[in-house]
Design an enzyme around this catalytic site. Sequence first.
Site, PDB file in Angstrom:
ATOM      1  N   LYS A 267      48.509  41.972  44.922  1.00 18.17           N
ATOM      2  CA  LYS A 267      48.198  40.767  44.147  1.00 18.17           C
ATOM      3  C   LYS A 267      49.305  40.498  43.126  1.00 18.17           C
ATOM      4  O   LYS A 267      49.746  39.351  42.941  1.00 18.17           O
ATOM      5  CB  LYS A 267      46.849  40.946  43.441  1.00 18.17           C
ATOM      6  CG  LYS A 267      46.536  39.921  42.344  1.00 18.17           C
ATOM      7  CD  LYS A 267      46.273  38.540  42.907  1.00 18.17           C
ATOM      8  CE  LYS A 267      46.097  37.487  41.798  1.00 18.17           C
ATOM      9  NZ  LYS A 267      44.875  37.640  41.021  1.00 18.17           N
TER      10      LYS A 267
ATOM     11  N   LYS B 197      50.834  36.666  32.011  1.00 16.36           N
ATOM     12  CA  LYS B 197      50.324  38.040  31.985  1.00 16.36           C
ATOM     13  C   LYS B 197      50.645  38.761  33.287  1.00 16.36           C
ATOM     14  O   LYS B 197      51.093  39.915  33.305  1.00 16.36           O
ATOM     15  CB  LYS B 197      48.814  38.036  31.762  1.00 16.36           C
ATOM     16  CG  LYS B 197      48.183  39.414  31.687  1.00 16.36           C
ATOM     17  CD  LYS B 197      46.741  39.412  32.137  1.00 16.36           C
ATOM     18  CE  LYS B 197      46.632  39.476  33.649  1.00 16.36           C
ATOM     19  NZ  LYS B 197      45.251  39.700  34.144  1.00 16.36           N
TER      20      LYS B 197
END
Length: 303
Positions: free
Chosen positions: A181, A250
Amino acid sequence: MKQKEDYMKLKIGFIGLGHMGLPMALNLCKAGYPVYVHSASRQSSSCILEAGGNEIASFAEMARTLDVVITIVPADREIMDLYLGEDGILEHAHEGLICIDMTSAMGETKRKVLQHISRSGRQIGFADAPVSGGVTGAQNGTLTIMAGCQSELLEAIRPVLAAMGKKIVYCGDVGSGSDIKMINQMLNAANTAIAAETVCLAKRLGLDLQTLCDVVNDSSGGSYIFKNNVPKYFLTGDHTPGFRLDLMKKDIGLYRETAEREQAFSPLSAMVYELYKAVSNQGGGERNYTYIVKWMEENQRSE
């Protein structure tokens, strides 16, 4: 171990009723699972209760009494606090509890949770299962779920995951789902940034942007971003939050931290991170991450 069909009757605790978590929990309710929540947000809790869910006294009570606890929290620190903290899930977990963490975080963080479980010698299942597809995918139950865990555990909990996602990909051991991911997010962020730069130049040259899209998408420069994000966001100017730019920043930061730890050559990711950081610092963090094109246009005009 329970038979696969028994997993359709599991009592599920859900922690993290944010933009992604709330619709995911609602889809579990819709699928008929008994869902239990404990949230500081009365609005989110009310949505679950109205959908047939239940309220529970605490996260500790979830770990002591339910069959599965699903977590999707902001970042790595919250995972460590939630699972390994002094009053964390694992301190209260009963034998046989299954934990599914769906947070976008470093694979190393998920591996630390698994190591803690292994050292304890208890029979607690742990699956690493981050998602892709944004808020729309969460609402529609069409997320892609990247699962890292024992293959037997994945097959057992597949019906639970299928209530939230359309495509479930087995990635390997715990941590592999999060690592994949993370890499996908880096590619997404970088491709979006370069697409934004090229669209800005195309506008300065007076080119027809739809024609540009038609040519690029049938040529070697084509990409998922140019096929989807450019017409949907860049050409319409609609940057309503679906996946906030601060969240993308992030995720790029996770990639940077992992690359540094592994001493991997990663000069391009540093540049991409600085771009998103600059947009965030100038007030774009709460917009959709595609807002980077608007930021580039505004900076060009100010030069």
